[in-house]
Motif scaffolding. Sequence first.
Motif, PDB file in Angstrom:
ATOM      1  N   ASP A  10      -2.500   0.562 -14.786  1.00 49.19           N
ATOM      2  CA  ASP A  10      -3.010   0.435 -13.253  1.00 49.19           C
ATOM      3  C   ASP A  10      -4.603   0.826 -13.323  1.00 49.19           C
ATOM      4  OD1 ASP A  10      -2.081   0.732 -10.276  1.00 49.19           O
ATOM      5  OD2 ASP A  10      -3.318   2.622 -11.068  1.00 49.19           O
ATOM      6  N   ASN A  34      -5.603   0.591   1.599  1.00 48.30           N
ATOM      7  CA  ASN A  34      -4.989  -0.519   0.738  1.00 48.30           C
ATOM      8  C   ASN A  34      -4.486   0.057  -0.496  1.00 48.30           C
ATOM      9  OD1 ASN A  34      -5.100  -2.368   3.010  1.00 48.30           O
ATOM     10  ND2 ASN A  34      -7.191  -2.938   2.480  1.00 48.30           N
ATOM     11  N   LEU A  35      -5.236   0.797  -1.139  1.00 50.98           N
ATOM     12  CA  LEU A  35      -4.890   1.245  -2.538  1.00 50.98           C
ATOM     13  C   LEU A  35      -3.677   2.222  -2.462  1.00 50.98           C
ATOM     14  CD1 LEU A  35      -8.291   2.553  -3.762  1.00 50.98           C
ATOM     15  CD2 LEU A  35      -6.897   0.729  -4.486  1.00 50.98           C
ATOM     16  N   LYS A  42      -0.873  -0.161  -1.990  1.00 49.11           N
ATOM     17  CA  LYS A  42      -0.614  -0.727  -3.367  1.00 49.11           C
ATOM     18  C   LYS A  42       0.378   0.183  -4.257  1.00 49.11           C
ATOM     19  CE  LYS A  42      -3.458  -0.010  -6.472  1.00 49.11           C
ATOM     20  NZ  LYS A  42      -2.882   0.564  -7.623  1.00 49.11           N
ATOM     21  N   ASP A  43       0.129   1.343  -4.405  1.00 47.18           N
ATOM     22  CA  ASP A  43       0.827   2.357  -5.218  1.00 47.18           C
ATOM     23  C   ASP A  43       2.273   2.306  -4.479  1.00 47.18           C
ATOM     24  OD1 ASP A  43      -1.096   2.895  -7.029  1.00 47.18           O
ATOM     25  OD2 ASP A  43      -1.775   4.871  -6.119  1.00 47.18           O
ATOM     26  N   THR A  49      -7.222  -1.321 -11.212  1.00 51.10           N
ATOM     27  CA  THR A  49      -7.578  -0.916  -9.942  1.00 51.10           C
ATOM     28  C   THR A  49      -9.297  -0.768 -10.039  1.00 51.10           C
ATOM     29  OG1 THR A  49      -5.781   0.411  -9.584  1.00 51.10           O
ATOM     30  CG2 THR A  49      -7.584   1.112  -8.276  1.00 51.10           C
ATOM     31  N   LEU A 109       3.689  -1.340  -5.091  1.00 53.31           N
ATOM     32  CA  LEU A 109       3.921  -2.005  -6.363  1.00 53.31           C
ATOM     33  C   LEU A 109       3.895  -1.225  -7.401  1.00 53.31           C
ATOM     34  CD1 LEU A 109       0.882  -4.779  -5.629  1.00 53.31           C
ATOM     35  CD2 LEU A 109       3.526  -4.943  -5.409  1.00 53.31           C
TER      36      LEU A 109
END
Length: 217
Positions: free
Chosen positions: A59, A3-4, A7-8, A63, A11
């Motif tokens: 970020d 998911n990270l 995300k990067d 995070t 987004l």
Amino acid sequence: MYNLVIKDLKLGINPWFLVLPFFIGAFMLIPNWIYFLVLQYFFWVSVPNIFAQFKAQNDLVFTTTLPVSRKDMVKARVTVIVILELLHLVIAMIFGLFTIQLYPDIIYSFFAPHMGFWGLCFVMLAIFNIIFIPMFYKTAYKYGSAATASITATLLYFLGVQWLGTQNSFVYETFNGSGADHVALQISILLAGIVIFIVFTIVACSIAIKRFGRLDI
């Protein structure tokens, strides 16, 4: 961690930097060009702008508020870097195949885009990773010195290897002459480059995880 990474990619990174490899890769179609420069554009343009964007978006703070470990944060960011590197490299390789077909009789002054050359490119990416990733995670937000050091190292590598390729007849023959038709030799150089890339990236990620774990955010 997955998911990270998403995300990067969705987004954190401007979509332009996912399209840019196709435009930069097209430089491979220029006959008898210094093809190392295609990947250098990733170092010069994409990396500074992407990490500047991460910093502007704050970020790191965002995070750290998520229910994820610091180890996964580092591994996800390194994965994103590797994805972008491979995107640039694979697209350049595809354009390189067209170049070989379009100009079959050209006499190369610099490295021709055969498999052995891409092995050298993997080593260049490995050098970037082993310097940039651990240096960046000394702070996890200041990227300037890390980018400068890693880009300088890759520039010196490419200039040194390129000089050797033009001045040393054995190296020239290996990559451009009779060695270019030796499939086993070319595959061996490519595989050696891939192995170096993997090892250096894993080591860089391991060092970054330890450094990030000690940071007081």
